[in-house]
Enzyme design. Structure first.
Site, PDB file in Angstrom:
ATOM      1  N   GLN A   1      23.546  -6.380  -3.147  1.00 26.12           N
ATOM      2  CA  GLN A   1      22.683  -6.521  -4.706  1.00 26.12           C
ATOM      3  C   GLN A   1      22.802  -5.194  -4.786  1.00 26.12           C
ATOM      4  OE1 GLN A   1      18.350  -6.988  -2.732  1.00 26.12           O
ATOM      5  NE2 GLN A   1      17.998  -6.177  -4.360  1.00 26.12           N
TER       6      GLN A   1
ATOM      7  N   SER B   1      24.296  -6.803   3.579  1.00 30.15           N
ATOM      8  CA  SER B   1      22.848  -6.977   2.967  1.00 30.15           C
ATOM      9  C   SER B   1      22.726  -8.739   2.644  1.00 30.15           C
ATOM     10  CB  SER B   1      22.652  -6.296   1.883  1.00 30.15           C
ATOM     11  OG  SER B   1      20.752  -5.953   2.278  1.00 30.15           O
ATOM     12  N   LEU B   2      21.960  -8.766   2.102  1.00 36.22           N
ATOM     13  CA  LEU B   2      21.919 -10.530   1.363  1.00 36.22           C
ATOM     14  C   LEU B   2      23.314 -11.408   1.792  1.00 36.22           C
ATOM     15  CD1 LEU B   2      22.798 -12.076  -1.974  1.00 36.22           C
ATOM     16  CD2 LEU B   2      21.370  -9.445  -2.578  1.00 36.22           C
TER      17      LEU B   2
ATOM     18  N   GLN C   1      18.294  -7.234  10.481  1.00 35.05           N
ATOM     19  CA  GLN C   1      18.844  -6.809   9.892  1.00 35.05           C
ATOM     20  C   GLN C   1      18.475  -6.086   8.587  1.00 35.05           C
ATOM     21  OE1 GLN C   1      20.086  -8.217   6.154  1.00 35.05           O
ATOM     22  NE2 GLN C   1      21.947  -9.133   6.147  1.00 35.05           N
TER      23      GLN C   1
ATOM     24  N   HIS D   1      16.418  -1.871   4.666  1.00 38.20           N
ATOM     25  CA  HIS D   1      16.813  -1.592   5.935  1.00 38.20           C
ATOM     26  C   HIS D   1      16.297  -0.754   6.613  1.00 38.20           C
ATOM     27  CE1 HIS D   1      19.455  -4.647   4.593  1.00 38.20           C
ATOM     28  NE2 HIS D   1      20.221  -4.395   3.691  1.00 38.20           N
TER      29      HIS D   1
ATOM     30  N   ARG E   1      13.679 -15.022   2.007  1.00 39.37           N
ATOM     31  CA  ARG E   1      14.033 -12.809   2.149  1.00 39.37           C
ATOM     32  C   ARG E   1      13.633 -12.831   0.836  1.00 39.37           C
ATOM     33  NH1 ARG E   1      18.623  -9.786   1.634  1.00 39.37           N
ATOM     34  NH2 ARG E   1      18.662  -8.482   3.723  1.00 39.37           N
TER      35      ARG E   1
END
Length: 309
Positions: free
Chosen positions: A9, A88-89, A245, A193, A113
Site C-alpha cells: 500500500q 503487507s497487502l 501479520q 502493522h 482486510r
C-alpha cells in the site's frame, strides 16, 4: 530462480492497471473477476481520484487486482515464478497466486482486510513515517521514547517505517532529525502493522475461520516470520500468519535475504510502482530486478528475461 514480489500500500495511483487490461486478456480476466464480486473496482483503478484510492478499503482490493493482473500477464507470456512474497497487502496477492486460496477468495479476503484496517484506523488518529539513515537499533531505541510509536516495516538497510499516534508524529520527526536521520510521512491512513490494528487482526482471524487453504505450489514467504509458509494449511497455521501479520512488523529485508539464500537471483515486482525493486537493490546489488505494472514494463521484463536465457 525467479522471485515474484507483490507491491504494498502507498504505491497506488489513478490509471493503474488500465494498460495491462488493454494488452492482456489474462489481465483483463482478473478485473472481470473482481467486477463480479465488487462492482466498480476496475473503474476505481483506472479513473479513481488520489483521495479515493488512498482510502484503505479501496486501496487494498484495487492494488490486489493490478498485482494479480500483472502476474497473469507474465504467465500468459510464459514467465513463471519459483518463489513468492508480498509486502503487507501484497502478501494476499502472493497467497492467491501460490494457489493457497483461489483468486476469487483472495480478492474477497483482501477486500475484507481493507475494510477492517480502515475501521481500525478510524478508531484513532494515527499514521506512518519512513525513517532513513538510522540503524534498526537506533529506530527501536527512538520508538521506546514514545508512548504509542512502533517500528513496523524493516524495509532495507537504512530504512525502517514506524507507526504511531498522530499526536506524537511531529515529535518523532524531530527526534529522527536530531539523530541525523530523515523522516518521510507515508501516503497511508493508519498505523499499520502495529497495536493500533488489534481490532482488524481480531476481525480477520474471525473471517479466516471460514477459509479453506491449500498447500502453496511454490515457496510463499510470510511477512510475520520472513520464512516460507509451512505446516497443515487448515490446522490454523496459515490463518494465524495472516492475522498476526496485521499487528506485527513486515520483515522485508530478511524475506529478500532468505529468498536470495534459497537461490532467487531475479526479482520481478508485480503491481504499481517500483518501490520493492528499489528496496531489493539496497539489500543486494547483485540480483536482477524487473517490474510489471503496464504494457511497456511487461514487454521490457519479458525481453530482459529472454535475453538472459
Amino acid at each position: 530462480m525467479i522471485g515474484l514480489v507483490f507491491s504494498g500500500q502507498g504505491a497506488q495511483y489513478s490509471g493503474m492497471g488500465k494498460s495491462l487490461c488493454q494488452c492482456s486478456p489474462a489481465a483483463k480476466a482478473i478485473f472481470d473477476m473482481a467486477e463480479t464480486i465488487r462492482p466498480g473496482t476496475a473503474e476505481q483503478c483506472f479513473t479513481g481520484s488520489k483521495e479515493e484510492l488512498t482510502e484503505t478499503r479501496n486501496t487494498q482490493p484495487c492494488m490486489y487486482c493490478v498485482e494479480v493482473a500483472a502476474a497473469a500477464a507474465l504467465r500468459e507470456r510464459g514467465v513463471e515464478a519459483d518463489a513468492l512474497a508480498g509486502f503487507s497487502l501484497g502478501e494476499i496477492s502472493a497467497l492467491a497466486w501460490s494457489g493457497a486460496v483461489s483468486l476469487e477468495d483472495g480478492f474477497r479476503l483482501v477486500a475484507r482486510r481493507g475494510e477492517l484496517m480502515q475501521k481500525a484506523s478510524e478508531e484513532a488518529e494515527s499514521g506512518m513515517v519512513a525513517v532513513m539513515k538510522l540503524s534498526p537499533e537506533q529506530v527501536e531505541e527512538l520508538c521506546r521514547g514514545f508512548q504509542q510509536v512502533y517500528p513496523v516495516n524493516y524495509n532495507c538497510p537504512g530504512q525502517i517505517v514506524v507507526s504511531g499516534a498522530a499526536a506524537e508524529m511531529e515529535a518523532v520527526k524531530a527526534a529522527v532529525k536530531a539523530a541525523k536521520g530523515r523522516a518521510v510521512p507515508l501516503a497511508v491512513r493508519g498505523a499499520f502493522h502495529s497495536p493500533f490494528m488489534a481490532t482488524a487482526a481480531e476481525g480477520l482471524a474471525e473471517y479466516l475461520k471460514g477459509q479453506t487453504f491449500q498447500a502453496p505450489r511454490m515457496p510463499l514467504y510470510s511477512n510475520y516470520t520472513a520464512t516460507p509458509y509451512e505446516g497443515d494449511p487448515n490446522g490454523g497455521a496459515f490463518a494465524e500468519l495472516l492475522s498476526r501479520q496485521v499487528v506485527n512488523p513486515v520483515r522485508w529485508q530478511t524475506i529478500v535475504e532468505n529468498m536470495i539464500a534459497a537461490g532467487v537471483d531475479t526479482f520481478i515486482e508485480a503491481g504499481p510502482g517500483k518501490t520493492l525493486c528499489g528496496l531489493i537493490k539496497k539489500i543486494n546489488k547483485e540480483v536482477l530486478t524487473l517490474r510489471v505494472e503496464d504494457e511497456d514494463s511487461l514487454n521490457e521484463t519479458v525481453a530482459a528475461l529472454n535475453g538472459a536465457e
